[in-house]
Design a protein around this motif. Structure first.
Motif, PDB file in Angstrom:
ATOM      1  N   CYS A 144      -0.331 -22.985  -8.563  1.00  0.00           N
ATOM      2  CA  CYS A 144      -0.627 -22.003  -7.315  1.00  0.00           C
ATOM      3  C   CYS A 144      -0.897 -22.666  -5.511  1.00  0.00           C
ATOM      4  N   GLN A 145      -2.041 -23.875  -6.517  1.00  0.00           N
ATOM      5  CA  GLN A 145      -1.707 -24.408  -4.987  1.00  0.00           C
ATOM      6  C   GLN A 145      -0.406 -24.642  -3.851  1.00  0.00           C
ATOM      7  N   LEU A 146       0.216 -25.360  -4.223  1.00  0.00           N
ATOM      8  CA  LEU A 146       2.026 -25.296  -3.559  1.00  0.00           C
ATOM      9  C   LEU A 146       1.953 -24.131  -2.870  1.00  0.00           C
ATOM     10  N   LEU A 147       2.241 -22.883  -3.760  1.00  0.00           N
ATOM     11  CA  LEU A 147       2.550 -21.814  -3.289  1.00  0.00           C
ATOM     12  C   LEU A 147       2.200 -21.345  -2.355  1.00  0.00           C
ATOM     13  N   VAL A 148       0.701 -21.661  -2.318  1.00  0.00           N
ATOM     14  CA  VAL A 148      -0.319 -21.484  -1.236  1.00  0.00           C
ATOM     15  C   VAL A 148      -0.203 -22.315  -0.241  1.00  0.00           C
ATOM     16  N   VAL A 149       0.529 -23.583   0.124  1.00  0.00           N
ATOM     17  CA  VAL A 149       0.640 -23.833   0.736  1.00  0.00           C
ATOM     18  C   VAL A 149       2.247 -23.125   1.195  1.00  0.00           C
ATOM     19  N   ALA A 150       3.351 -23.420   0.697  1.00  0.00           N
ATOM     20  CA  ALA A 150       4.071 -22.272   0.945  1.00  0.00           C
ATOM     21  C   ALA A 150       4.209 -21.201   1.835  1.00  0.00           C
ATOM     22  N   ALA A 151       3.218 -20.143   1.524  1.00  0.00           N
ATOM     23  CA  ALA A 151       2.817 -18.970   1.541  1.00  0.00           C
ATOM     24  C   ALA A 151       1.806 -18.990   3.421  1.00  0.00           C
ATOM     25  N   CYS A 152       1.331 -20.201   3.516  1.00  0.00           N
ATOM     26  CA  CYS A 152       0.383 -20.675   4.806  1.00  0.00           C
ATOM     27  C   CYS A 152       1.527 -21.633   5.857  1.00  0.00           C
ATOM     28  N   GLU A 153       2.455 -22.338   5.239  1.00  0.00           N
ATOM     29  CA  GLU A 153       2.869 -23.089   6.556  1.00  0.00           C
ATOM     30  C   GLU A 153       4.421 -22.411   6.806  1.00  0.00           C
ATOM     31  N   VAL A 154       5.114 -21.278   6.228  1.00  0.00           N
ATOM     32  CA  VAL A 154       6.193 -21.188   6.561  1.00  0.00           C
ATOM     33  C   VAL A 154       6.048 -20.200   7.574  1.00  0.00           C
ATOM     34  N   PRO A 155       5.003 -18.852   7.790  1.00  0.00           N
ATOM     35  CA  PRO A 155       4.615 -18.615   9.148  1.00  0.00           C
ATOM     36  C   PRO A 155       4.525 -19.673   9.675  1.00  0.00           C
ATOM     37  N   VAL A 156       3.375 -20.686  10.227  1.00  0.00           N
ATOM     38  CA  VAL A 156       3.155 -21.501  11.282  1.00  0.00           C
ATOM     39  C   VAL A 156       4.233 -22.459  11.667  1.00  0.00           C
ATOM     40  N   TYR A 157       5.525 -22.801  10.728  1.00  0.00           N
ATOM     41  CA  TYR A 157       6.116 -23.689  11.136  1.00  0.00           C
ATOM     42  C   TYR A 157       7.310 -22.515  12.184  1.00  0.00           C
ATOM     43  N   LEU A 158       7.543 -21.006  11.678  1.00  0.00           N
ATOM     44  CA  LEU A 158       8.361 -19.859  12.612  1.00  0.00           C
ATOM     45  C   LEU A 158       7.365 -20.631  14.106  1.00  0.00           C
ATOM     46  N   ALA A 159       6.174 -20.011  13.873  1.00  0.00           N
ATOM     47  CA  ALA A 159       5.394 -19.792  15.450  1.00  0.00           C
ATOM     48  C   ALA A 159       5.733 -21.551  15.992  1.00  0.00           C
TER      49      ALA A 159
END
Length: 464
Positions: A144-159
């Motif tokens: 569950c923690q790793l899914l939160v990492v994915a949810a947060c990191e992808v938009p930051v990466y795109l920006a």
């Protein structure tokens, strides 16, 4: 009597993951479509040629991420099932999430997002950042923690990718800065915020075994074979793509040889460290990405591969223990040594390559293609913008600063979120253990979780 494992929300993972997949499914149902097939024969032929050109690269990258990277992480002997499953799941979730965000930002026309193989491929580049970043906290975090990492990191990466490639005009066709440097320092930020200043001793289940090192090395070999496709696929077909493949092979070949040399010199009795081989052999693929399509001489690719292998090996030998001791920074998979140090070296090399490029680069332009699917532009003679070569070199340095600073800040904020109790962080004695997620045959025959004195000590400490 052994202490019972602490209560863990039994349905947290299926409910949260099912909810996320349901939201993604709803978005695809309402907004995502394919392009209508063209009736014109020349258009059909063009689409077919593009498909045949990109699909082999796509398949290579699939093998890299699903098989190669998954096996590379199996050096943890009692966590192999978990890392393979988590890697596979995070890849799929992050790719779908990136498709949604990319569709809204780049491909949203007349209320529809048009999906094609190219957009799928660029979404996987965004997913790669998640797979790299979680290596810093692997084994001590819940899914569950790793899914939160994915949810947060992808938009930051795109920006971050938009700022670095589109706004600053950084040359980074292979993702050295936008993918490797970004994901490394995002993961280290998450680790620092999540685990704080607590000094953590070596867990009894962390130590690799010969069997786990062997499977991890197989993952390295798979990644090594297919890495040129990862670097070359965003390049313009033709000379730029040809150069990228050659430069990547040369860099990785040199890093493989140099890793053996450096490891033998650093280890006692001239023996080799499996960890050095598993990572140093891939460092050349990281460092070459920023200059892969540039008209650099072959010796430059070989030199960069060798330097990156030395940096990676020295990082494992000296820098990782130093950061753990002085900054209490945990880096479980050594992502700073494989992605951070070679990434910074590659960014510096790209600035030098731009400054050293002649005014007339034999008619071969530097091809600027965003790894995340941005627009393509050509920069004759290595000069981009009003500042010429000097201005472009400053842009390369600015892109590196944005990647490091932005990802580190975002990682620290994400790590703070992961400290929420509702995300079910695993207890210390169940870290690095497949029994947390899987029903194992030996566990069914012997229900006691702690079989060693060290595990028993961990259980006693938690009870107290």
């Amino acid at each position: 009597m052994a202490a019972q494992p602490p209560a863990r929300p039994r349905h947290l993972l299926p409910l949260s993951l099912g909810l996320l997949q349901g939201v993604l499914l709803l978005f695809f149902a309402l907004f995502v479509t394919y392009d209508k097939p063209s009736a014109r024969a020349e258009d059909v032929s063009l689409v077919a040629n593009q498909l045949y050109g990109i699909f082999p690269f796509f398949q290579d990258i699939q093998v890299m991420l699903v098989v190669g990277l998954g096996l590379l992480l199996t050096f943890l002997p009692r966590y192999g099932l978990s890392v393979l499953t988590h890697n596979f799941l995070l890849l799929n979730f992050s790719t779908q999430w990136a498709l949604v965000l990319q569709g809204l930002l780049q491909h949203f026309h007349h209320g529809q997002v048009h999906l094609d193989l190219h957009s799928l491929l660029t979404a996987e580049f965004a997913a790669v950042t998640v797979l790299i970043s979680v290596g810093a906290v692997l084994g001590r975090t819940s899914l569950c923690q790793l899914l939160v990492v994915a949810a947060c990191e992808v938009p930051v990466y795109l920006a971050s990718e938009w700022v670095i490639i589109t706004h600053l005009g950084v040359l980074d066709v292979g993702g050295t800065i936008t993918i490797h440097v970004f994901s490394c320092y995002f993961g280290l930020g998450v680790s620092k915020a999540l685990f704080g200043a607590a000094q953590r001793p070596v867990h009894p289940k962390e130590t690799p075994t010969p069997r786990s090192d062997l499977t991890s090395l197989v993952g390295t070999l798979i990644l090594w074979v297919f890495w040129p496709s990862f670097v070359a696929v965003p390049c313009q077909p033709g000379d730029a793509q040809h150069r990228a493949i050659l430069n990547t092979f040369l860099a990785m070949s040199a890093s493989a040889v140099t890793t053996v040399v450096a490891s033998s010199l650093l280890e006692k009795d001239g023996k080799l460290s499996p960890g050095h081989l598993q990572n140093g052999s891939l460092a050349g693929g990281v460092v070459i990405g920023a200059v892969a399509d540039m008209a650099v001489p072959p010796v430059a690719a070989l030199a960069l591969g060798s330097l990156s292998a030395v940096a990676c090996t020295l990082g494992f030998r000296f820098l990782t223990p130093l950061l753990a001791r002085k900054l209490t920074l945990q880096d479980q998979c050594g992502i700073h040594n494989l992605h951070g140090l070679p990434g910074v070296l590659g960014a510096a090399a790209s600035a030098v390559a731009v400054l050293a490029s002649p005014e007339d680069n034999s008619g071969s332009p530097f091809t600027q293609v965003s790894p995340a699917g941005g627009n393509t532009s050509e920069v004759p003679g290595g000069q981009r913008g009003a500042g010429g070569a000097g201005g472009q070199a400053l842009c390369q340095a600015a892109g590196l600063a944005v990647a490091v600073g932005g990802s580190l800040l975002a990682g620290l904020l994400t790590g703070a979120v992961l400290r929420l109790p509702c995300l079910a962080r695993p207890p210390e004695r169940l870290c690095f253990d497949d029994s947390l997620y899987f029903t194992l045959q030996d566990q069914a025959e012997s229900p006691e979780l702690g079989g060693t004195a060290e595990e028993g000590a961990l259980a006693l400490k938690e009870r107290v």
